[in-house]
Design an enzyme around this catalytic site. Structure first.
Site, PDB file in Angstrom:
ATOM      1  CG  ASP A   1      -1.996   1.095   1.148  1.00 19.08           C
ATOM      2  OD1 ASP A   1      -1.829   1.960   0.260  1.00 19.08           O
ATOM      3  OD2 ASP A   1      -2.768   1.156   2.296  1.00 19.08           O
TER       4      ASP A   1
ATOM      5  N   GLY B   1      -3.894   4.681   5.311  1.00 13.56           N
ATOM      6  CA  GLY B   1      -3.328   5.808   5.856  1.00 13.56           C
ATOM      7  C   GLY B   1      -4.039   6.868   6.410  1.00 13.56           C
ATOM      8  CG  ASP B   2      -7.628   7.283   4.021  1.00 10.31           C
ATOM      9  OD1 ASP B   2      -7.585   6.031   4.525  1.00 10.31           O
ATOM     10  OD2 ASP B   2      -8.202   7.398   2.862  1.00 10.31           O
TER      11      ASP B   2
ATOM     12  CD  GLU C   1      -3.005   7.135   0.525  1.00 13.06           C
ATOM     13  OE1 GLU C   1      -3.946   6.365   0.362  1.00 13.06           O
ATOM     14  OE2 GLU C   1      -2.869   7.526   1.819  1.00 13.06           O
ATOM     15  CG  ASN C   2      -4.131   7.951  -3.599  1.00 15.58           C
ATOM     16  OD1 ASN C   2      -5.144   7.750  -2.922  1.00 15.58           O
ATOM     17  ND2 ASN C   2      -3.375   8.815  -3.546  1.00 15.58           N
TER      18      ASN C   2
END
Length: 486
Positions: free
Chosen positions: A235, A312-313, A237-238
């Site tokens: 991961d 992460g979010d 991000e995105n």
């Protein structure tokens, strides 16, 4: 920045890695309270890539570590206890937890970092994609390590951990790093995100390349994928990357009960993914090549936060089972990773990883449906208690019957709304507080009797459909009032 080393430096690191591999081979057999020789962080340090974070609820990850592994908090009075190891370098003292949490429920309220950096993990704050996290039920999953009973972390939707801001020593802004975790290949899902590793310093998606965490999930983010997973993924991000720009049909997945999931990233051009059975054998390399050429990943932009069980979010909708993991500074050698895998195998992890197996049990009612809490394992005060299809992975279908008569799941008790006594009053989930509306007695006719009201748990008109809200009603011995504790 490209890594350039002299031939002497390469020779030194190669020798150190071999030394680590040899030391890992001399571990004691499972069963000893203290594991002699090198543990994962000793192996990484000998190879020139020291641990900057080391977390586990099952064992010490340094041969010299003799501190706490994790903290538990009692639901009954808010008391806390640190659960340590049986001996330096050894396995968790599960009996200490069992004694402290006897006849109540406990949550894991902190996972200690075993390095000197104190990068401890706590239930995470709300993020841009998920609400405040709760700590895992400390007794949800017991397995064996080194011949000793130990507890893993059962991640359900809404459970997750995070460091307080950027962690000391964790890679930032394109620095090289590595990570591994031991998790389950049988208790997995496809939602976002069951991760361990580097994430944003605050729980918000700040762009491509701002994460570098290892994951095991059935998430086929970039099709096509090989089979149905689960796969070891990165991961960043995105995107859940299996290789190259995402898709990688060479990644055949890891389905074993215990999986060693490995990620390393030089922060500039290259990353690698590996997976192996934590009970036997070596590692398979699923990807060893270029970082994504999509914008933002060359170089990476890590922020140095640490997450466990979320994105992460703070996307906290997935599930998983987790036992140990570390993060290291620098790009680990293959020899060091092989030695770490040999060390993990030497632990002798065993047990089921896909079904809660602590003191909890299911409650089946009319239609052989399970007593369940609405909102998919995230129920707060006032959440509806209902009938639903039985699901082995659903944390909120596993209940503990305490000696005071209460029945609890996900840290709260089966409660009568408003502590009421009238026929037709619905039941709900509420903080355990010892009131009469939380006392349930199993009777010989199969009913669950509430002494305060003089009434029994009941499914209205004997309904059996998913979502049927339960109530109390005059005890009548009908099928609508047959509830079996397993």
């Amino acid at each position: 920045m490209r890594r350039i080393r002299s031939s002497a430096a390469r020779a030194f690191l190669g020798a150190a890695a071999v030394l680590g591999l040899l030391l890992g081979a001399f571990l004691t057999l499972p069963g000893a309270a203290q594991a002699a020789g090198s543990q994962p962080c000793d192996i990484y340090a000998a190879a020139g890539t020291p641990c900057v974070a080391a977390h586990s609820t099952t064992r010490a990850l340094f041969s010299s570590y003799n501190g706490p592994l994790y903290q538990v908090t009692r639901a009954s009075n808010g008391g806390t206890a640190d659960i340590g190891v049986l001996a330096a370098g050894g396995y968790a003292n599960a009996a200490q937890q069992d004694s402290f949490c006897a006849d109540t429920t406990c949550r894991i309220s902190k996972v200690y970092d075993q390095t000197s950096r104190h990068n401890d993990l706590y239930p995470g704050p709300a993020g841009t994609a998920g609400g405040v996290d709760r700590g895992a039920d400390a007794a949800e999953l017991a397995v064996t390590a080194g011949g000793h009973k130990v507890y893993g972390i059962w991640i359900s939707p809404g459970v997750g951990y995070r460091s307080h801001g950027a962690a000391s020593g964790a890679a930032v802004n394109g620095q090289p790093e590595g990570a591994y975790m031991v998790a389950s290949g049988t208790h997995v899902g496809s939602d976002c995100c069951f991760d361990y590793g580097n994430a944003e310093s605050t729980p918000a998606d700040t762009g491509n390349g701002h994460m570098d965490a290892v994951s095991i999930a059935t998430t086929c983010y970039f099709a096509p994928c090989n089979g149905s997973g689960p796969w070891v993924e990165a991961d960043m991000e995105n995107g859940m990357f299996q290789g190259d720009n995402g898709s990688n049909t060479a990644n055949a997945g890891n389905k074993s009960a215990f999986v060693t999931a490995v990620l390393k990233n030089n922060g500039q051009t290259t990353y690698a993914l590996k997976g192996g059975n934590s009970q036997s054998g070596g590692l398979s390399t699923w990807w060893n090549g270029g970082l994504p050429t999509r914008g933002g990943y060359r170089p990476m932009h890590q922020e140095g936060g640490i997450i466990l069980g979320t994105g992460g979010d703070n996307s906290n909708r997935n599930m998983g089972t987790w036992f140990e993991g570390v993060m290291v500074a620098g790009y680990p050698t293959d020899a060091a990773e092989n030695a770490v895998q040999a060390n993990v195998v030497s632990v002798g992890y065993s047990g089921e990883t896909n079904v809660p197996n602590g003191p909890q049990g299911t409650i089946t009612g009319p239609g052989n449906q399970c007593v369940d809490v609405a909102a998919d394992d995230t129920g707060g005060n006032g959440s509806a208690v209902q009938l639903w299809n039985c699901q082995s992975y659903a944390e909120d279908q596993f209940w503990t019957h305490h000696t005071n008569g209460s029945l609890s799941t996900i840290g709260r008790c089966l409660d009568i709304n408003g502590n009421g006594t009238a026929a037709g009053t619905q039941v709900e989930l509420w903080d355990c507080n010892g009131v009469g509306g939380q006392v349930w007695q199993q009777r010989s006719d199969g009913s669950l009797f509430n002494p305060q009201s003089g009434r029994c748990l009941d499914s209205p008109s004997g309904a059996t459909g998913n979502g049927t809200r339960l109530q109390i009603w005059d005890c009548n011995g009908s099928a609508a009032q047959k509830f079996t504790l397993h």
